[in-house]
Design an enzyme around this catalytic site. Sequence first.
Site, mmCIF file in Angstrom:
data_model
loop_
_atom_site.group_PDB
_atom_site.id
_atom_site.type_symbol
_atom_site.label_atom_id
_atom_site.label_comp_id
_atom_site.label_asym_id
_atom_site.label_seq_id
_atom_site.Cartn_x
_atom_site.Cartn_y
_atom_site.Cartn_z
ATOM 1 N N HIS A 24 -61.898 3.939 8.497
ATOM 2 C CA HIS A 24 -62.074 4.644 7.094
ATOM 3 C C HIS A 24 -62.285 3.385 6.132
ATOM 4 O O HIS A 24 -61.165 2.424 5.862
ATOM 5 C CB HIS A 24 -60.734 5.078 6.585
ATOM 6 C CG HIS A 24 -60.559 5.887 5.233
ATOM 7 N ND1 HIS A 24 -59.653 6.676 4.902
ATOM 8 C CD2 HIS A 24 -61.252 5.437 4.151
ATOM 9 C CE1 HIS A 24 -59.834 7.120 3.786
ATOM 10 N NE2 HIS A 24 -60.943 6.356 3.274
ATOM 11 N N HIS A 26 -65.349 2.218 2.888
ATOM 12 C CA HIS A 26 -66.425 2.526 2.176
ATOM 13 C C HIS A 26 -67.137 1.308 2.050
ATOM 14 O O HIS A 26 -66.614 0.447 1.423
ATOM 15 C CB HIS A 26 -66.348 3.324 0.759
ATOM 16 C CG HIS A 26 -65.137 4.456 1.092
ATOM 17 N ND1 HIS A 26 -65.851 5.613 1.189
ATOM 18 C CD2 HIS A 26 -63.867 4.479 1.154
ATOM 19 C CE1 HIS A 26 -64.752 6.690 1.102
ATOM 20 N NE2 HIS A 26 -63.645 5.824 1.134
ATOM 21 N N HIS A 204 -61.927 13.215 3.244
ATOM 22 C CA HIS A 204 -61.019 13.027 2.522
ATOM 23 C C HIS A 204 -60.167 14.113 2.191
ATOM 24 O O HIS A 204 -60.378 15.100 1.448
ATOM 25 C CB HIS A 204 -61.178 12.175 1.160
ATOM 26 C CG HIS A 204 -61.642 10.767 1.544
ATOM 27 N ND1 HIS A 204 -62.465 10.555 2.381
ATOM 28 C CD2 HIS A 204 -61.280 9.518 0.989
ATOM 29 C CE1 HIS A 204 -62.837 9.190 2.272
ATOM 30 N NE2 HIS A 204 -62.087 8.549 1.522
ATOM 31 N N GLU A 207 -55.002 12.725 -0.260
ATOM 32 C CA GLU A 207 -54.768 11.691 -0.814
ATOM 33 C C GLU A 207 -54.032 11.569 -2.145
ATOM 34 O O GLU A 207 -53.018 10.975 -2.163
ATOM 35 C CB GLU A 207 -56.294 10.914 -1.131
ATOM 36 C CG GLU A 207 -56.206 9.603 -1.803
ATOM 37 C CD GLU A 207 -57.537 8.942 -1.978
ATOM 38 O OE1 GLU A 207 -58.725 9.549 -1.991
ATOM 39 O OE2 GLU A 207 -57.647 7.511 -2.244
ATOM 40 N N ASP A 285 -60.019 1.223 3.311
ATOM 41 C CA ASP A 285 -60.577 2.039 2.292
ATOM 42 C C ASP A 285 -61.577 1.430 1.706
ATOM 43 O O ASP A 285 -62.778 1.326 1.786
ATOM 44 C CB ASP A 285 -59.558 2.530 1.742
ATOM 45 C CG ASP A 285 -59.919 3.803 0.769
ATOM 46 O OD1 ASP A 285 -61.090 4.305 1.030
ATOM 47 O OD2 ASP A 285 -59.032 4.411 -0.038
ATOM 48 N N ASP A 286 -61.028 0.484 0.595
ATOM 49 C CA ASP A 286 -62.108 -0.328 -0.284
ATOM 50 C C ASP A 286 -61.598 -1.771 -0.166
ATOM 51 O O ASP A 286 -60.857 -2.097 -1.467
ATOM 52 C CB ASP A 286 -62.139 0.418 -1.690
ATOM 53 C CG ASP A 286 -62.717 1.843 -1.627
ATOM 54 O OD1 ASP A 286 -64.059 1.991 -1.379
ATOM 55 O OD2 ASP A 286 -61.962 2.854 -1.589
#
Length: 345
Positions: A24, A26, A204, A207, A285-286
Amino acid sequence: MNHRPIPAERLPELLRRMPKAELHMHIEGSLEPDMIFSMGQRNQVPLNYPSVDALRQAYVFNNLQEFLDIYHAGTTVLKTEQDFYDMTCAYLARAQADNVLHTEIFFDTQTHTGHGLSAEVVINGLHRACMDAPAKFGMTASLILCFLRHLSEEEAFECLEQALLLRDKIVGIGLASSEVGHPPEKFAKVFARARELGFRLVAHAGEEAPPAYIWSALDVLKVERIDHGVQAIHDAALMRRLAEEKIPLTVCPLSNLKLQVFKNLSQHNLGRMLDAGIVATINSDDPAYFGGYINENFTQTFAALGLTSQHAYTLARNSFEASFLEASAKARLIERLDGVFASLE
Ligand code: ADE
Ligand code: ZN
């Protein structure tokens, strides 16, 4: 696998050194401020921030939407296939440094087609980096295209249509962006079509939005993994189902902290998820926005929650089991993981 417990002070080193998969992340969220500035200059895209530091200082978020707005601004510097290749190689180098042996990379075509780029430029750049990953970075990498849930299902269909020209370069389909108000049901038809076409499916869910979004991601979209899923904790029946059906959750602790899903890391429910027998994994994630790549997520979460080397083994093993690799590749990676834990003295 049983292993000799190790003292707490040696845990961070084990967490860094152990082989793992990332499921996961991005790719647009791996764009570091200095790369945003250098690509902005290369492509003559003006930015609203006077310096790299000023941009980094703007990374304070009260919720998912505040983050998505800044994340979107960062993506405007991406223009050429080479930009997508360079961005992906930069992430792969960081992942290699964290002993990631396999990664399944999220990307949002619609963000870039919305800026006038073609789907080919995006997918070909990302895919070329994935193909170079074994030789350049000692790891494997594949791609998962995420539809943007704040856009319509019709637009998701268009995006799927464009991606079909490059079908073999994409392993799966996911669902990202603003969650609350855009439930999985909105994308029932396009996910059904993606399933017929043989794509692996994730979304997703849970969240920020309630457990109902996780139920419908499973029952309506028929996804195989849930991205985040931390709100499942509020629904005992759902927790039992996730554990019984071994539905993996790709949890992103530093993301949850930065987006204020939990006020501090010691309140994170990852430990409770593992205790409930859920196949949870740790991911970044980011990472350029949330304060760290995968190992930073591991070390900070373990310190905050007092997790042990047994949890470390479980999380790393889960990451390989939950991947979309074929069984023989999973077995090889788990063997390497077992080798590290067997050699602990
Ligand atoms: N796109 C990039 N990061 C995301 C996140 N944490 N949630 C939803 N969409 C995203
Ligand atoms: Zn995400």
